[in-house]
Enzyme design. Sequence first.
Site, PDB file in Angstrom:
ATOM      1  CG  HIS A  76      -0.043  -0.907  -6.310  1.00 18.63           C
ATOM      2  ND1 HIS A  76      -0.028  -0.612  -7.516  1.00 18.63           N
ATOM      3  CD2 HIS A  76       0.079  -2.220  -5.909  1.00 18.63           C
ATOM      4  CE1 HIS A  76       0.030  -1.878  -8.122  1.00 18.63           C
ATOM      5  NE2 HIS A  76       0.016  -2.850  -6.986  1.00 18.63           N
ATOM      6  CB  CYS A 105      -1.099  -5.476  -5.448  1.00 18.89           C
ATOM      7  SG  CYS A 105       0.502  -5.658  -4.681  1.00 18.89           S
TER       8      CYS A 105
END
Length: 425
Positions: free
Chosen positions: A344, A362
């Site tokens: 992301h 992430c």
Amino acid sequence: MGRFSRAGATVGALVLTASLALTGCGGGDEGKKPAFEPGQQQVGGVSASAPADPSAAPTGGAPAAALTVSPADGAASRPVSTEISARIPGGGTVSKVVLATADGTAVAGRMRRDGSSWVPSAALKYGTKYTVTVTGAGKDGQTYEGTSTFTTMAKPKSMIGSGLYLFSDKTYGVAMPVVAEFSPGIPKKDRAAVQKRMFVQTDPPQPGAWHWVDNGTQAYYRAPEYWKTGTTITVRLALAGIPLSNGRYGNIDRSATAKIGRAFEMTVDNATKRMTVSENGTVIRTLPVSLGKKSTPSSSGTMVVMEKKESTVFDTRSEPDPANRYVTEIDFAQRITWGGEYIHAAPWSEGVQGRRNVSHGCVNVSMADGRWLFGKTLVGDPITVKGTERRLAPGNGWTAWSLSWSEFVAGSALPVPEGGQPAPF
């Protein structure tokens, strides 16, 4: 990155919904794989087939005895997953199967590639009488024929549900596995019967195999290598009415036909803090990234893009460690594990991307790179992360490609020929 655990599954009829539950990189309860929702797919099915069984050939010049049909004439309470098989005296080959209801409505079907049985193209109807006529050629040159009338069982009360993570008329990445999910899980002693009723056809033909994970709650199908660009995948979980040892039956068949798009691959190296992006074998861009810090490392292994959200909110307030609790708006989020790992955009970490890991697990990229990457990827595109402190846990996402081919086929409930199982028909 927070702890990984799977959500308990309580199922209705399930086709994977387009939206999966979202959480941030921290995982926790919000990061678990979502439970089944109304509108998803389902399970079931045991084969009633029996292979042709050579016996003593007919003697003399008298006409050959009729072949023996299964289900036997007069059989009652047969599962709606029943297949048709026949035994020809002395051995031989079935050439024709005609199955019809009492009013003459014909039932379509196909013979298995190995000739062991004829499979109806859809589940039979509950509480219905069928008549089947089978014709075959014996090794003695004679024509054999047999007829049987049988009745299927009433609809059972105890059902088992399943999900098929594939949608018709969609295009997926080259690493998209066929994912079947079951709730409750399939006991080991029943998996071979269930697997025998899970049909996958590919065009162009590519052999493959099933692999069971998570105590029988999930099975993946893949080929030895990524799917060829342009492949059509046709899947049928022909499991309606399958009797299982836990007293439950499958409640419905599920099917899908999907396409495989261009070859798009992402590789992240923790040593360089870079993502290399390739399309059809050519590197098209290299992006700086920031992975999970030491206390919340990213997973190393080959993962698959499972869901894409242009804008969402990560909520990790259920995390056990207060330091990993937050609520943050996120752009260009692409889920790669059930435990809460995503690719992301992270504008707050752009200053350290390519140099230092600061995320909760992430793969952080810049806002510009996140937008570009989001516009290029498909669900089913692979991302391989290398060199982190954590190894990808089996079942934490669509982990079919995190195993070598030999490791993968070891998880099949049926023997797999070298190189993979050919199509069933």
